[in-house]
Design a protein around this motif. Structure first.
Motif, short mmCIF file in Angstrom:
data_model
loop_
_atom_site.label_atom_id
_atom_site.label_comp_id
_atom_site.label_asym_id
_atom_site.label_seq_id
_atom_site.Cartn_x
_atom_site.Cartn_y
_atom_site.Cartn_z
N CYS A 1 -1.27 -4.10 9.00
CA CYS A 1 -0.45 -3.69 7.85
C CYS A 1 0.85 -3.10 8.38
CB CYS A 1 -1.20 -2.65 7.01
SG CYS A 1 -0.31 -2.10 5.54
N THR A 2 1.97 -3.69 7.98
CA THR A 2 3.28 -3.25 8.46
C THR A 2 3.77 -2.06 7.67
OG1 THR A 2 3.82 -5.53 9.08
CG2 THR A 2 5.64 -3.96 8.91
N VAL A 3 4.10 -0.97 8.38
CA VAL A 3 4.64 0.22 7.73
C VAL A 3 6.14 0.01 7.54
CG1 VAL A 3 5.01 2.70 7.91
CG2 VAL A 3 2.86 1.70 8.71
N LEU A 4 6.57 -0.11 6.29
CA LEU A 4 7.98 -0.34 5.99
C LEU A 4 8.82 0.92 6.17
CD1 LEU A 4 7.66 -2.56 2.78
CD2 LEU A 4 7.77 -3.27 5.18
N ALA B 1 3.07 -1.40 3.87
CA ALA B 1 2.73 -0.09 3.33
C ALA B 1 3.93 0.83 3.38
CB ALA B 1 1.57 0.54 4.11
N LEU B 2 3.92 1.77 2.44
CA LEU B 2 4.81 2.92 2.46
C LEU B 2 3.95 4.16 2.69
CD1 LEU B 2 7.33 2.45 -0.50
CD2 LEU B 2 7.88 2.50 1.93
N ALA C 1 0.84 -1.19 0.00
CA ALA C 1 0.00 0.00 0.00
C ALA C 1 0.88 1.25 0.00
CB ALA C 1 -0.92 0.00 1.21
N PHE C 2 0.46 2.24 -0.77
CA PHE C 2 1.13 3.53 -0.77
C PHE C 2 0.14 4.54 -0.21
CE2 PHE C 2 2.79 7.50 -2.45
CZ PHE C 2 4.16 7.34 -2.30
N LEU C 3 0.30 4.85 1.07
CA LEU C 3 -0.65 5.70 1.79
C LEU C 3 -0.13 7.14 1.80
CD1 LEU C 3 -1.29 3.35 4.86
CD2 LEU C 3 -2.60 3.50 2.72
N VAL D 1 -0.84 -0.68 -4.38
CA VAL D 1 -2.18 -0.12 -4.20
C VAL D 1 -2.03 1.28 -3.64
CG1 VAL D 1 -4.45 -0.40 -3.16
CG2 VAL D 1 -3.11 -2.42 -3.80
N VAL D 2 -2.44 2.26 -4.43
CA VAL D 2 -2.23 3.66 -4.07
C VAL D 2 -3.51 4.23 -3.47
CG1 VAL D 2 -1.54 5.94 -4.89
CG2 VAL D 2 -0.58 3.86 -5.94
#
Length: 565
Positions: free
Chosen positions: A464-467, A438-439, A322-324, A417-418
């Protein structure tokens, strides 16, 4: 749960960064200090201090004795007290002869002695430099005269006592000599008389020796080594010291104010702020939405690529990422497009899936990638010349279910997924639920710390793990008081029907136009308004928790590249 190892570390460069960013506060503090110093110097009277230097002589019968130094023969503290006595002040007033009161001289007089010497500094302060010099010299002369007279009086008193003693001894010696002549030789009286004569002779000699030594004593009090007129004057207040000290104090208060302002600012400014919000570490720091990208930004994007592909949550670089985007930003389609292109250039299959929004985000992304909606295949996948890269636009209705089914059909590829900044909170939760990692994208001096914290909290709640995060130094600021219209209305209208036939939906908008003041007043606080496709106004769904993001908007525009939001 966060451990101590997860907490951000603060380096010296972070403090320097705060000072650089808040330099205006420091400068204002220094200017206020300089203004205060100028006002004080303009109102405070200027005084001059003149100093005479005197050498105090040791009043002794043997001033050159090697057994004791001159400083050991003079009590400098006693001499300093004598200088400040009323007797010396009265004598100095007499020497001046200008009507100066002795009390005025004493009130402006200061004395200091140099340790282990017989040197003394006599200083007088006055509004007039000439009067200060004259009074300092008068006090020095008066003190030396007073000290000489005191020594002379003491020696004269001792000599008078010795003279009286000597006359009495001589009379006793005469009587002893008469008794010696009258007594029979060898008798007891003769022996007694001889003994008395010898003792009296010894006493007379002792008195004569002491009288001789006192008569040779030098009773001069000392000498003036340097007159006040020959020494430099000291002025108070010292303009350099007062001005420099006030500027330093003002700058110090400005530094405190800078850090206080930084603490009250809810925006992120440096990487440590992003880490503190839970979106760390900062994987890449881009200079801004520049096209073409600089060599620095391209290297930063390659770092993101390697960071993502080596993540244990994405085995072999395959899976859903995911690109949050932070809701405070204006959208980072340029970052998404360039990151996707960087992944594809490494011959790693990547598919971009964009949450449908009504602000033209997807069209901006597709346009930056150099793709065409008409090139979509039967499954709604848009491809270009860079074959590992593809884009899939989910339908605007029921996009969550359609995306979930689409992800189940994608194998051996990284699906990006943006979730645009304009998406709703529910969309962010859905994207975080669909992706395992996610980033986070944040813009310095734009993103809110509270917003980033909420974003990472949502990701954690969805497992969801934030990288890490990608930050932008400038640009990506959301415009305020502006209504959004369709950017690509014509192309979107042509492709929408074909997309819906294929089971996909494409949202398109035009360039945003400035809103009228009336529209800005009607819009709720903290929200932007845009025109929906059916012509109705709807809120963008984002309510910033703070108005701090509006500060320094003009500064951001100065640094933002031309053509950026």
């Amino acid at each position: 749960m966060r451990t101590d190892d997860d907490l951000p570390t603060v380096a010296l460069s972070d403090y320097l960064g705060v000072v650089v960013r808040r330099w205006r506060v420091v400068v204002v503090g220094a200017l206020l200090g300089a203004t205060a110093a100028a006002g004080y110097l303009a109102l405070a009277p200027t005084t001059a201090t003149a100093t005479s230097v005197v050498n105090i002589a040791a009043i002794t019968s043997d001033p050159y004795s090697a057994s004791r130094s001159a400083s050991g023969l003079v009590d400098m503290q006693t001499e300093a007290a004598s200088v400040q006595s009323m007797a010396v002040a009265e004598r100095a007033a007499g020497l001046l002869g200008d009507g100066t009161e002795p009390r005025d001289i004493r009130s402006r007089l200061s004395v200091s002695a140099i340790d282990s010497t017989t040197i003394m500094r006599i200083s007088v302060t006055s509004l007039s430099a000439a009067r200060a010099q004259a009074q300092a010299d008068a006090v020095a002369d008066a003190f030396l005269e007073f000290r000489s007279e005191q020594a002379t009086e003491r020696i004269t008193s001792v000599l008078l006592q010795d003279q009286s003693r000597l006359e009495a001894l001589r009379e006793q010696l005469r009587e002893a000599n008469e008794r010696l002549l009258a007594a029979e030789a060898g008798s007891l009286d003769a022996v007694q008389a001889e003994t008395d004569r010898q003792l009296l002779t010894l006493q007379v000699n002792a008195v004569l020796d002491r009288t001789s030594s006192f008569e040779g004593v030098d009773t001069s009090g000392g000498q003036v080594l340097t007159r006040a007129a020959d020494n430099s004057l000291a002025y108070a207040p010292d303009r350099v010291m007062v001005g420099g000290g006030a500027v330093l104090v003002g700058a110090a208060l400005g530094l405190v104010g800078a850090f206080v302002r930084q603490a009250r600012d809810r925006r992120v400014h440096v990487g440590v702020d992003v880490v503190a919000a839970g979106a760390g570490p900062v994987v890449a720091r881009l200079t801004g939405p520049v096209d073409p990208r600089s060599a620095h930004d391209l290297d930063q994007l390659r770092i993101v690529r390697e960071w993502v592909l080596s993540s244990p949550t994405l085995p072999d670089g395959h899976g859903t990422l995911a690109f949050l985007e932070d809701p405070s930003t204006a959208g980072a389609w340029d970052v998404v497009a360039d990151l996707a292109r960087t992944l594809a250039e490494a011959e790693h299959p990547v598919r971009v899936v964009v949450v449908p929004t009504a602000d033209g985000y997807t069209e901006e992304l597709v346009q930056r990638l150099g793709l065409d909606f008409d090139s979509a295949d039967d499954h709604g996948v848009i491809r270009g010349r860079l074959r590992p890269l593809s884009v899939w636009v989910p339908p605007s209705t029921s996009w969550v279910g359609a995306t979930r089914r689409h992800l189940a059909d994608v194998h051996d590829a990284l699906v990006l997924v943006v979730c645009p900044a304009s998406a709703s909170d529910a969309d962010r939760m859905a994207v975080a639920r669909l992706a395992g990692s996610a980033l986070v994208f944040a813009a310095e001096r734009v993103s809110q710390r509270a917003g980033l914290t909420a974003l990472t909290t949502v990701a954690a709640a969805m497992d969801c793990t934030v990288l890490g995060s990608v930050t932008s130094v400038r640009g990506h600021r959301k415009p305020h008081n502006r209504s959004t219209t369709h950017r690509h209305a014509a192309p979107a209208a042509e492709t929408r029907g074909a997309a819906e036939t294929r089971g996909t939906a494409v949202a398109a908008t035009d360039d945003p136009e400035p809103a009228s003041p009336e529209d800005a007043e009607d819009a709720p606080d903290g929200q932007e308004r845009r025109d929906a496709p059916d012509g109705q106004e709807v809120a963008d769904g984002h309510d910033p928790d703070d108005e701090q993001g509006r500060e320094d908007a003009s500064d951001e525009r100065e640094h933002a590249p031309a053509g950026t939001a």
